[in-house]
Scaffold this motif. Structure first.
Motif, PDB file in Angstrom:
ATOM      1  N   GLU A  54       0.827  -1.209   0.000  1.00  0.00           N
ATOM      2  CA  GLU A  54       0.000   0.000   0.000  1.00  0.00           C
ATOM      3  C   GLU A  54       0.859   1.256   0.000  1.00  0.00           C
ATOM      4  O   GLU A  54       0.586   2.231  -0.728  1.00  0.00           O
ATOM      5  CB  GLU A  54      -0.927   0.009   1.216  1.00  0.00           C
ATOM      6  CG  GLU A  54      -1.991  -1.075   1.181  1.00  0.00           C
ATOM      7  CD  GLU A  54      -2.994  -0.948   2.304  1.00  0.00           C
ATOM      8  OE1 GLU A  54      -4.187  -1.202   2.060  1.00  0.00           O
ATOM      9  OE2 GLU A  54      -2.593  -0.593   3.435  1.00  0.00           O
ATOM     10  N   ASP A  68      -4.969   1.558  -1.482  1.00  0.00           N
ATOM     11  CA  ASP A  68      -5.661   0.984  -0.327  1.00  0.00           C
ATOM     12  C   ASP A  68      -6.204  -0.372  -0.768  1.00  0.00           C
ATOM     13  O   ASP A  68      -7.183  -0.461  -1.513  1.00  0.00           O
ATOM     14  CB  ASP A  68      -6.800   1.914   0.114  1.00  0.00           C
ATOM     15  CG  ASP A  68      -7.493   1.435   1.391  1.00  0.00           C
ATOM     16  OD1 ASP A  68      -7.573   0.218   1.603  1.00  0.00           O
ATOM     17  OD2 ASP A  68      -7.962   2.299   2.153  1.00  0.00           O
ATOM     18  N   LEU A  69      -5.566  -1.440  -0.321  1.00  0.00           N
ATOM     19  CA  LEU A  69      -5.954  -2.775  -0.768  1.00  0.00           C
ATOM     20  C   LEU A  69      -7.303  -3.207  -0.208  1.00  0.00           C
ATOM     21  O   LEU A  69      -8.035  -3.956  -0.858  1.00  0.00           O
ATOM     22  CB  LEU A  69      -4.871  -3.795  -0.393  1.00  0.00           C
ATOM     23  CG  LEU A  69      -3.581  -3.698  -1.219  1.00  0.00           C
ATOM     24  CD1 LEU A  69      -2.498  -4.597  -0.636  1.00  0.00           C
ATOM     25  CD2 LEU A  69      -3.845  -4.054  -2.678  1.00  0.00           C
TER      26      LEU A  69
END
Length: 458
Positions: A305, A311-312
């Motif tokens: 990230e 933003d995973l």
């Protein structure tokens, strides 16, 4: 459906629950937390929009009670279930039950979890997609005699592994037939107790290896996006302690080949959502082989990230709801990031050390991120993994990231319990880590050197 589900029940606890809540709040997604009474005072409980106490069972069993969790999701009107990592995250039966209940599952299809959850089946699946796999047994071993016969064919040393294993559990190295015979029954028994399956298999053991993994995002149209690789070679008892992105001193051709292999592996099973394809890289030959695929978000996802400015968790929610990533997805790396796992454990033998936290003062400042599950005056029980927090640093290059890590680890103050911070401070200052040219033996090397100093009275 909108870009994200309107609400999500988090079937987890601690720092990963807080991590999911943070993104959900930013996106306007309502969160529901479930918790056992021993966790009632932890931050994730008060930070969720709603928190439901699941009383009556043992702490660990509460977070493994899929039926009760689904029942709670339906009762609260949650639209989706996010499993985080650990517990039920890679349980195909639970994933299927979530889907059958009419809820959105934040993860890949249950059928994919089943294939990749069995390391023997996974090897067959990816090998068919021209992904290199190590020399090893084609199927599970039927007996200790079968194991010895096949090990002699592969060539000692070999690694005996649980087919349904994970987290470094159920993995032992046998240097010869005598060792293999001694270890076989115990490894089978551990595999059965830990994973509900005593199926074990053999792989060729690589003495000097790096553990390199690739973050992927699979989309509903069949495409798979690779978001660089992470080096996870700093391990004790086959469990990760520190990770970094990108992997240092990795040949650019090998870097590209590993990324391509990860994409093929995910495509081979029609993978959808976030996942990680793990490889073992032989430092002497430069060759790499498939280890496994984790069908969930990883503990070490923050370094990706930070390096990729993504933003995973947001991408997980978006893919689950729409089959697509967000429009502003960035796939270009910038700088270097390193993560250190702060654990409540003996910094010499790495045994868990539960207790009550007194002072909790994490570092802060530019390029520093701390994902934590605890705070001051909170109890760390023996019921769960001893992970307290993840300290992440990011900088324009690795040298600056290492320097920042030294300062951040020195500034991290925790009292009242024993932690592995003393070891991590030695790790980041070691010549092996500083050089970036280390393999999976680095923790043992540092520990051996420290023991020698103690014995010499240094």
């Amino acid at each position: 459906m909108t870009q994200y589900p309107p609400s999500v029940l988090i079937a987890n606890r601690g720092e990963i629950a807080r991590r999911i809540i943070k993104t959900a709040r930013r996106l306007g997604v309502e969160t529901v937390a479930v918790y056992h009474p021993v966790d009632a005072e932890l931050p994730f409980v008060r930070e969720a929009d709603r928190a439901i106490c699941l009383e009556g069972g043992k702490p660990l069993e509460t977070y493994l009670d899929g039926a009760r969790i689904i029942e709670t999701a339906l009762a609260t009107g949650a639209a989706a279930v996010h499993p985080g990592y650990g517990f039920l995250a890679e349980n195909a039966q639970f994933a299927r039950a979530v889907v059958d209940a009419g809820l959105l599952w934040i993860g890949p299809a249950p059928e994919v979890i089943e294939v990749m959850g069995d390391k023997v089946r996974a090897r067959h699946a990816v090998a068919a997609a021209d992904v290199p796999v190590s020399g090893g047994t084609a199927d599970g071993l039927s007996s200790v005699d079968d194991a010895v016969t096949q090990a002699r064919s592969i060539g000692f040393p070999v690694m005996l592994k649980a087919a349904a294993g994970g987290g470094g559990i159920g993995m032992v190295v046998a240097q010869d037939a005598e060792q293999l015979r001694k270890m076989f029954a115990g490894t089978q028994s551990m595999a059965e107790r830990s994973f509900g399956s005593g199926k074990v298999f053999l792989e060729k053991y690589v003495a000097s290896a790096r553990h390199v993994e690739v973050q992927v995002l699979g989309l509903s149209d069949g495409r798979v996006i690779a978001l660089g690789e992470r080096d996870c070679s700093v391990q004790r008892r086959h469990q990760k302690v520190a990770e970094e992105c990108p992997a240092p001193h990795l040949d650019e051709m090998v870097r590209a080949q590993i990324s391509d292999a990860a994409v093929r592996a995910a495509e081979a099973v029609g993978y959808e959502n976030a996942g990680t394809v793990e490889f073992l890289l032989d430092t002497s030959t430069g060759e790499f082989v498939f280890l496994e695929m984790n069908t969930r978000i990883q503990v070490e996802h923050p370094v990706t990230e930070l390096t990729y400015d993504i933003d995973l968790v947001e991408q997980q929610l978006s893919i689950a709801a729409t089959g697509r990533t967000t429009a502003d997805l960035n796939v270009s790396p910038r700088g270097h990031s390193i993560e250190f796992r702060i654990c409540a454990e003996d910094p010499v033998r790495f045994f868990p050390a539960p207790g009550t936290i007194e002072k909790w003062q994490p570092p802060s400042g530019p390029g520093i991120r701390v994902d934590s599950g605890y705070g001051p005056d909170q109890i760390v029980t023996s019921h769960f993994d001893p992970l307290l927090a993840k300290l992440c640093v990011t900088a324009p290059n690795r040298a600056e990231a290492v320097m920042s890590a030294e300062q951040a680890l020195d500034a991290f103050e925790v009292t009242g319990i024993v932690t592995n911070l003393p070891f991590l401070r030695k790790l980041v200052r070691s010549e092996e880590f500083a050089s970036g040219r280390y393999d999976t033996s680095i923790v043992a090397t540092i520990a051996s050197r420290e023991n020698s100093k103690v014995q010499a009275g240094v």
